[in-house]
Motif scaffolding. Structure first.
Motif, PDB file in Angstrom:
ATOM      1  N   HIS A 182      -5.495   1.919  -1.051  1.00  0.00           N
ATOM      2  CA  HIS A 182      -4.113   1.416  -0.900  1.00  0.00           C
ATOM      3  C   HIS A 182      -4.137  -0.104  -0.784  1.00  0.00           C
ATOM      4  O   HIS A 182      -4.429  -0.644   0.286  1.00  0.00           O
ATOM      5  CB  HIS A 182      -3.493   2.049   0.362  1.00  0.00           C
ATOM      6  N   HIS A 214      -2.051  -3.872  -2.268  1.00  0.00           N
ATOM      7  CA  HIS A 214      -1.028  -4.560  -3.070  1.00  0.00           C
ATOM      8  C   HIS A 214      -1.750  -5.769  -3.667  1.00  0.00           C
ATOM      9  O   HIS A 214      -1.497  -6.918  -3.315  1.00  0.00           O
ATOM     10  CB  HIS A 214       0.141  -4.965  -2.177  1.00  0.00           C
ATOM     11  N   LYS A 269      -1.224  -1.619  -6.293  1.00  0.00           N
ATOM     12  CA  LYS A 269       0.170  -1.273  -6.562  1.00  0.00           C
ATOM     13  C   LYS A 269       0.920  -2.451  -7.160  1.00  0.00           C
ATOM     14  O   LYS A 269       0.681  -3.595  -6.789  1.00  0.00           O
ATOM     15  CB  LYS A 269       0.883  -0.901  -5.246  1.00  0.00           C
ATOM     16  N   HIS A 271       5.096   5.449   1.123  1.00  0.00           N
ATOM     17  CA  HIS A 271       4.971   4.614   2.321  1.00  0.00           C
ATOM     18  C   HIS A 271       5.924   5.235   3.340  1.00  0.00           C
ATOM     19  O   HIS A 271       7.139   5.122   3.199  1.00  0.00           O
ATOM     20  CB  HIS A 271       5.406   3.175   2.041  1.00  0.00           C
ATOM     21  N   HIS A 326       0.626   4.831   5.962  1.00  0.00           N
ATOM     22  CA  HIS A 326       1.099   4.274   7.238  1.00  0.00           C
ATOM     23  C   HIS A 326       1.211   5.353   8.325  1.00  0.00           C
ATOM     24  O   HIS A 326       0.324   5.472   9.145  1.00  0.00           O
ATOM     25  CB  HIS A 326       2.428   3.527   7.096  1.00  0.00           C
ATOM     26  N   ASP A 333      -4.741  -1.872   2.999  1.00  0.00           N
ATOM     27  CA  ASP A 333      -3.345  -2.232   2.710  1.00  0.00           C
ATOM     28  C   ASP A 333      -3.252  -3.700   2.285  1.00  0.00           C
ATOM     29  O   ASP A 333      -2.210  -4.329   2.455  1.00  0.00           O
ATOM     30  CB  ASP A 333      -2.442  -1.963   3.931  1.00  0.00           C
TER      31      ASP A 333
HETATM   32 FE    FE Z   1       1.299  -0.834   1.485  1.00  0.00          FE
END
Ligand code: FE
Ligand code: NIG
Length: 417
Positions: free
Chosen positions: A84, A86, A153, A254, A277, A328
């Motif tokens: 996961h 970004h 992502k 999420h 999360h 994350d």
């Molecule tokens: Fe995230």
């Protein structure tokens, strides 16, 4: 290419490759430890694992051909998997870090046009080349911290053009960088400014325009939604995820990050591969995930960074949920590339054991992004993704924290660090 022969690892952690599927309960502690361990790699694959003695006997006649690596006193594990991130974004948000320390909340900043919106502006302004260069450097840092497979992502474009730009950058990175990069479409990361007050119109844009193009161009495997109060409601999220499913995109959510919002329940209902999360997930939601086999992707570095109580990883494992962990990595709530730090935080903040944290960062992380058959284990006949750490045991890896212990990394049998 010469075969590579790793010998005398004080612990070789294979993750018990005979077991299939995501691990739950006590299965998360099945590490498949071989003491004085040895691995023979050839043509990008693991050919044999065993004790050094066993391999010495088996490869007696081929010793001269091989490049020998002495792993005495060192731990060898599968390459870590970060399920996961970004990864691709423009700019940074260090001023928000200070504002939050002064008392502003993550959502206040976002609702006032900062947060995800600020990164969205900087990502729209950046060229494809700039995004590529920055993300490439970030991937190099992941690799140095032992990560060999990673999910990334989109979600900072929030318009068709920029979402596609982010996904194209990831496709290109996957083709040139040693790390295997799995892409997720996350156009539903926030409602962009130009759609304020017309949220349904943005949901329709996602469903009618963006998802079909992303799917047709083969730019993503998963479709993720930020289901959160003042972002996307459970009803909107469900429509977006169901639309993705019709185009072959597997749902992720999420869920229940800031407030309890039925996100875990939604993830189980739509058959999401994972829910992320889960800080505020309800007991019923967690139970539904255990029953449906939805993997919990927990992000303790984000909880730490937002000064929130981390998700109840201990309870989830005891309930039978398969738990994965991730950085994350993003410019707002978790600007880190360190999976070793995340493993440590999983122990400290979520009371996972060192063995469970390692499983959550390898096998279960791989299954959370559909890579469970390729990554996360050291398995004969499979791709050779391995890390040698400057510590003698997996317990020491989690114990001595804040240090990058990675000493060498092999991706598909090639030494890359
Ligand atoms: Fe995230
Ligand atoms: O997973 N919560 C939503 N999305 C990201 C943060 C994105 C950002 O702040 O830029 C997360 O934490």
């Amino acid at each position: 290419m010469k075969p590579i022969w790793i010998k005398h690892a004080s612990q070789l952690i294979t993750m018990e490759p005979g077991l299939t599927g995501p691990r739950t309960g006590s299965g998360m502690s099945e590490l498949g430890i071989i003491e004085d361990g040895s691995v023979w790699m050839e043509s990008g694959k693991v050919i044999r694992t065993g004790t050094t003695r066993q391999l010495e006997r088996e490869f007696e006649n081929r010793v001269q051909e091989a490049e020998v690596v002495d792993a005495s006193g060192k731990l060898v594990t599968p390459g870590l998997v970060d399920p996961h991130t970004h990864l691709v974004f423009g700019g940074t948000r260090e001023e928000e870090f200070e504002r939050r320390l002064e008392g502003a909340s993550y959502m206040e900043i976002m609702n006032a046009g900062g947060g995800i919106h600020a990164t969205s502006r900087m990502t729209r302004d950046a060229t494809e080349e700039e995004l590529f260069e920055q993300a490439y450097a970030r991937l190099d840092s992941f690799l140095k911290h032992g990560v060999t497979t990673l999910e990334g992502k989109s979600g900072y474009g929030l318009n068709t053009e920029t979402e596609l730009k982010q996904l194209r950058v990831m496709k290109k990175l996957n083709s040139v960088h040693p790390i295997d990069l799995i892409s997720t479409f996350m156009g539903a990361h926030a409602v962009p400014h130009e759609y304020k007050g017309q949220e349904e119109a943005y949901v329709n844009l996602l469903i009618e325009t963006m998802i079909p193009i992303v799917a047709k161009e083969g730019l993503a495997r998963f479709n993720d939604v930020f289901c959160e109060k003042n972002v996307f409601t459970p009803t909107q999220s469900e429509r977006i995820l169901e639309a993705g499913k019709r185009f072959g995109l597997v749902p992720k959510v999420h869920a229940d990050e800031i407030e309890p919002y039925g996100g875990a329940e939604l993830a189980a209902r739509v058959g999401a591969i994972s829910a992320e999360h889960l800080l505020k997930a309800s007991e019923a939601g967690r139970q539904a995930m255990a029953e449906k086999g939805t993997i919990a992707c927990l992000l303790p570095a984000t909880a730490l960074y937002l000064r929130e109580e981390a998700a109840n990883g201990r309870r989830m494992i005891d309930q039978g949920v398969a738990v994965a962990i991730s950085t994350d990595c993003n410019p707002g709530s978790s600007p880190t590339v360190s999976m070793p730090l995340v493993m440590n935080l999983a122990c400290i903040l979520m009371r996972m054991t060192p063995a469970e944290a390692l499983c959550a960062a390898t096998v279960n992380a791989a299954y959370a992004i559909g890579e469970g058959e390729q990554a996360g284990k050291i398995e004969e006949g499979k791709q050779a993704d391995l890390v040698m750490w400057n510590v003698p045991s997996y317990q020491m890896l989690q114990y001595a924290f804040g240090v990058n212990h990675a000493r060498a990394v092999w991706k598909k049998g090639v030494r890359v660090v």
